[in-house]
Design a protein around this motif. Structure first.
Motif, mmCIF file in Angstrom:
data_model
loop_
_atom_site.group_PDB
_atom_site.id
_atom_site.type_symbol
_atom_site.label_atom_id
_atom_site.label_comp_id
_atom_site.label_asym_id
_atom_site.label_seq_id
_atom_site.Cartn_x
_atom_site.Cartn_y
_atom_site.Cartn_z
ATOM 1 N N TRP A 84 1.606 12.924 6.937
ATOM 2 C CA TRP A 84 1.479 13.205 5.503
ATOM 3 C C TRP A 84 0.649 14.479 5.364
ATOM 4 O O TRP A 84 -0.490 14.530 5.846
ATOM 5 C CB TRP A 84 0.750 12.069 4.783
ATOM 6 C CG TRP A 84 1.464 10.773 4.792
ATOM 7 C CD1 TRP A 84 2.533 10.423 4.025
ATOM 8 C CD2 TRP A 84 1.159 9.625 5.597
ATOM 9 N NE1 TRP A 84 2.922 9.133 4.310
ATOM 10 C CE2 TRP A 84 2.103 8.615 5.263
ATOM 11 C CE3 TRP A 84 0.205 9.345 6.569
ATOM 12 C CZ2 TRP A 84 2.091 7.366 5.860
ATOM 13 C CZ3 TRP A 84 0.199 8.109 7.155
ATOM 14 C CH2 TRP A 84 1.129 7.133 6.807
ATOM 15 N N ASP B 211 5.310 6.036 1.982
ATOM 16 C CA ASP B 211 5.492 7.484 1.831
ATOM 17 C C ASP B 211 4.251 8.179 1.283
ATOM 18 O O ASP B 211 4.195 9.391 1.217
ATOM 19 C CB ASP B 211 6.683 7.774 0.908
ATOM 20 C CG ASP B 211 6.630 6.955 -0.367
ATOM 21 O OD1 ASP B 211 5.634 6.242 -0.574
ATOM 22 O OD2 ASP B 211 7.585 7.016 -1.154
ATOM 23 N N PHE B 212 3.249 7.425 0.898
ATOM 24 C CA PHE B 212 2.140 7.992 0.134
ATOM 25 C C PHE B 212 0.816 7.623 0.795
ATOM 26 O O PHE B 212 0.487 6.446 0.937
ATOM 27 C CB PHE B 212 2.223 7.429 -1.290
ATOM 28 C CG PHE B 212 1.177 7.937 -2.235
ATOM 29 C CD1 PHE B 212 1.269 9.199 -2.776
ATOM 30 C CD2 PHE B 212 0.115 7.134 -2.604
ATOM 31 C CE1 PHE B 212 0.315 9.663 -3.665
ATOM 32 C CE2 PHE B 212 -0.838 7.590 -3.497
ATOM 33 C CZ PHE B 212 -0.734 8.859 -4.025
ATOM 34 N N LEU B 213 0.084 8.645 1.201
ATOM 35 C CA LEU B 213 -1.253 8.421 1.754
ATOM 36 C C LEU B 213 -2.252 8.630 0.625
ATOM 37 O O LEU B 213 -2.464 9.752 0.177
ATOM 38 C CB LEU B 213 -1.517 9.399 2.899
ATOM 39 C CG LEU B 213 -2.918 9.387 3.491
ATOM 40 C CD1 LEU B 213 -3.185 8.102 4.239
ATOM 41 C CD2 LEU B 213 -3.124 10.568 4.413
ATOM 42 N N ALA B 214 -2.838 7.547 0.168
ATOM 43 C CA ALA B 214 -3.722 7.667 -0.986
ATOM 44 C C ALA B 214 -5.082 8.226 -0.586
ATOM 45 O O ALA B 214 -5.637 9.054 -1.290
ATOM 46 C CB ALA B 214 -3.890 6.313 -1.670
ATOM 47 N N LEU C 161 5.595 4.250 -2.632
ATOM 48 C CA LEU C 161 5.973 4.459 -4.038
ATOM 49 C C LEU C 161 7.311 3.794 -4.325
ATOM 50 O O LEU C 161 7.563 3.345 -5.440
ATOM 51 C CB LEU C 161 6.049 5.954 -4.358
ATOM 52 C CG LEU C 161 4.736 6.722 -4.392
ATOM 53 C CD1 LEU C 161 4.975 8.136 -4.857
ATOM 54 C CD2 LEU C 161 3.715 6.051 -5.273
ATOM 55 N N GLY D 277 6.373 -0.210 -3.617
ATOM 56 C CA GLY D 277 5.272 -0.686 -4.442
ATOM 57 C C GLY D 277 4.145 -1.386 -3.713
ATOM 58 O O GLY D 277 3.179 -1.804 -4.333
ATOM 59 N N ARG E 94 0.978 -1.900 -0.838
ATOM 60 C CA ARG E 94 -0.135 -1.129 -0.293
ATOM 61 C C ARG E 94 -0.575 -1.726 1.038
ATOM 62 O O ARG E 94 -0.344 -2.902 1.315
ATOM 63 C CB ARG E 94 -1.339 -1.175 -1.249
ATOM 64 C CG ARG E 94 -1.210 -0.284 -2.450
ATOM 65 C CD ARG E 94 -2.482 -0.324 -3.264
ATOM 66 N NE ARG E 94 -2.287 0.364 -4.540
ATOM 67 C CZ ARG E 94 -2.471 1.665 -4.714
ATOM 68 N NH1 ARG E 94 -2.837 2.427 -3.714
ATOM 69 N NH2 ARG E 94 -2.277 2.216 -5.893
ATOM 70 N N LYS F 290 0.339 3.651 0.593
ATOM 71 C CA LYS F 290 1.081 3.030 -0.512
ATOM 72 C C LYS F 290 2.535 3.442 -0.375
ATOM 73 O O LYS F 290 2.840 4.554 0.082
ATOM 74 C CB LYS F 290 0.484 3.522 -1.837
ATOM 75 C CG LYS F 290 1.408 3.428 -3.008
ATOM 76 C CD LYS F 290 0.795 2.681 -4.159
ATOM 77 C CE LYS F 290 1.843 2.468 -5.225
ATOM 78 N NZ LYS F 290 1.923 1.114 -5.708
#
Lengths: 175, 405
Positions: free
Chosen positions: A99, A47-50, A73, A76, A78, A71
């Motif tokens: 995203w 859910d997370f584009l770092a 969230l 957990g 990557r 990543k």
């Protein structure tokens, strides 16, 4: 990773883990599709584009590598996604629809490396000004190159003239 | 007449008065923004229709500079990313480089790095909280915040001699071990800083003017924040307890006892409260580290990374060669690429390093939390009042050096 391989088969070109960082190199044409799958699949749930960036492997073909750090969230884990794009037409699909945070990150990559993101709503330079020539993080952009918006000569000209006038007033014509 | 008919509904009246949307520019260097940024606003009266946030005023080519130097020469540049919390950047870069090299620093070094990181987090939060009050026209808390920060910077100075540009952490260790008497100094300074900070807390937290500006402003749902890549206090204030120190523990955070404060509303006031609580948690971490500080070396025992002791360099051949090679050639990590994240004061601070086996980094990317956080601001202020920009921008705590790199 196995799941990704099973679904996208040949488009996942290689998979490796160096120092525990899981990396997948994928076909650039299917990037958006793969990312949408990575985000929406319940087990993967990225859910997370770092980060989005590029690396310039000058001298190899294709020259550029666009790198995405994902990543999850909730879970957990990557994953690093990489896709190679060519030197003469560096373009790849935009992830803004997947995203929203990709917007600025892709603008930065465009600014620094000159990689076009197809489907990006507003692909402007982000740090540098529009008149800037070239993309500074490319390895063939010399670090010493200066591109001031107003040239040094223009800046200096009136000042030098004023100085000359002051000198003339002070020291007369012999100065 | 029509106006009086519609008089029960305030909006109908103002509809008749509509003109062109007003475009104004906030900044660069607006007095109420801490960080140089330009915001092009489109306004309908006091209400924001759209905001185009333009960054880059502090862009100085951090990455290009790092790529042209040796691996260890990038460390001073990392100070200047987030200059409010320089130690965390030092630690993040060095951890990434060590991951690439495959080495781990001895326990004492790790404890000192943890102390250094948390000291810097205090410095960042003091700055942010004090400055945010100042930008809402409360000067006193800012001065108190700066005073508290001075104590923290005294600790920076004790560690490495500099107050802001620390350059303290080294790949494979630290510039030096703790100075004599540091543990007591640290306890004293921490106590003094927290005492001043308690005043800031008393002045602000229950202050009705402050609360009115902060409560309910700048709110964005957690799902949107995640989609934007927002991390740190902003995300935690919205109820998502993501903290790199807990999620992927590095250094010695897994051995320490601390809480990750989360908010529920996700508005500016919650962001403020989360930061206040994080100050206390950081102090708690530092206390624990000071109590449990082990003895032993702070550097890895590897002549390819750290200089041998001077006494050996002057008296023995092998060590002389080691030092000569390290100075002239630098370290050479194996070819490969790593991403290492640490919890910066504003969120996930990541370093993505690529090595091609030579003495210089091929790529030295920094994933800056301020960058993603500032990006999300557009949605935070859209539809809000012009005056809400100031508290929202305060709580985003955009640090130019890190956002613009």
């Amino acid at each position: 990773m196995i799941k990704l391989r099973a679904r996208f088969d040949a488009d996942v070109r290689s998979v490796h883990a160096f120092r525990g960082d899981l990396t997948a190199e994928i076909a650039p044409a299917r990037l958006v599709e793969i990312c949408r799958y990575l985000r929406d699949d319940v087990e993967l749930a990225f859910d997370f584009l770092a980060d989005v960036t590029a690396v310039d492997y000058i001298g190899t073909t294709p020259r550029f590598e666009v790198v995405y750090h994902l990543k999850s969230l909730t879970r957990g884990h990557r994953l690093r996604l990489k896709a190679r794009v060519s030197e003469d037409d560096p373009r790849i699909g935009s992830l803004v629809g997947v995203w929203r945070g990709a917007d600025w990150l892709e603008r930065e990559t465009w600014d620094m490396y000159g990689i076009r993101f197809d489907g990006h709503p507003d692909l402007r330079r982000i740090y540098l000004y529009e008149e800037f020539d070239g993309h500074p993080l490319r390895k063939d952009y010399p670090k010493e190159r200066r591109q001031p918006l107003v040239s040094r000569a223009d800046l200096d000209a009136p000042q030098a003239r004023r100085q000359e006038e002051r000198d003339r007033a002070r020291y007369g014509r012999w100065h | 007449m029509r106006d009086t008919d519609a008089g029960t509904d305030g909006h109908a009246i103002s509809d008749d008065l509509h003109g062109e949307p007003l475009e104004i520019q906030m900044g660069p260097s607006h007095p109420a923004t801490h960080g140089t940024v330009r915001i092009n606003l489109k306004l309908d009266g006091e209400r924001i229709i759209d905001a185009d946030i333009q960054v880059g005023y502090l862009h100085r080519g951090y990455e290009k500079e790092c790529e042209s130097g040796e691996w260890s020469q990038a460390i001073p540049y990392t100070d200047r990313l987030n200059y409010a919390s320089p130690m965390i950047n030092n630690v993040g870069y060095c951890l990434a480089a060590e991951k690439l090299l495959g080495v781990t620093v001895p326990p004492r070094g790790q404890f000192i790095r943890t102390i250094a990181s948390e000291i810097s987090r205090l410095s960042d939060h003091f700055t942010c909280l004090g400055a945010s009050a100042m930008e809402l026209a409360a000067m006193t808390p800012f001065l108190y915040g700066v005073q508290a920060r001075e104590h923290v910077w005294d600790l920076h100075e004790a560690l490495c001699g500099a107050r802001v540009t620390t350059n303290y952490v080294r790949i494979g260790g630290l510039q030096s071990d703790l100075p004599p008497g540091f543990v007591d100094l640290c306890r004293g300074k921490l106590k003094a800083a927290l005492a001043i900070f308690a005043d800031v807390d008393r002045l602000l937290t229950q202050n009705p003017i402050f609360r009115e500006r902060m409560e309910g402003t700048g709110r964005l749902p957690a799902a949107d924040l995640i989609a934007y890549g927002v991390t740190g206090p902003l995300l935690r204030a919205a109820g998502v307890g993501y903290d790199v120190r807990k999620a992927e523990p590095y250094l010695v955070y897994d051995q320490l006892d601390f809480d990750v404060p989360v908010g529920s509303n996700g508005d500016n006031y919650d962001r403020y409260l989360v930061r206040v609580e994080e100050v206390h948690q950081s102090a708690r971490i530092i206390e624990q580290c000071l109590d449990r500080l082990p003895e032993g070396p702070v550097d890895v025992d590897d002549p390819r990374l750290r200089w041998p002791a001077k006494s050996k360099v002057f008296n023995r051949m092998e060590e002389l060669i080691d030092q000569f090679k390290l100075v002239t050639e630098g370290m050479r990590p194996p070819a490969g690429e790593v991403y290492q994240a640490v919890e910066g004061a504003n969120g996930e601070l990541g370093f993505y390093l690529v090595s091609n086996g030579t003495g210089k980094p091929w790529k030295c990317r920094c994933r800056a939390p301020s960058f993603s956080n500032t990006h999300a601001m557009r949605d935070m202020v859209r539809g809000a009042l012009l005056a809400d920009i100031v508290p929202t921008f305060d709580m985003i705590n955009m640090i130019g050096g890190e956002c613009d790199r």
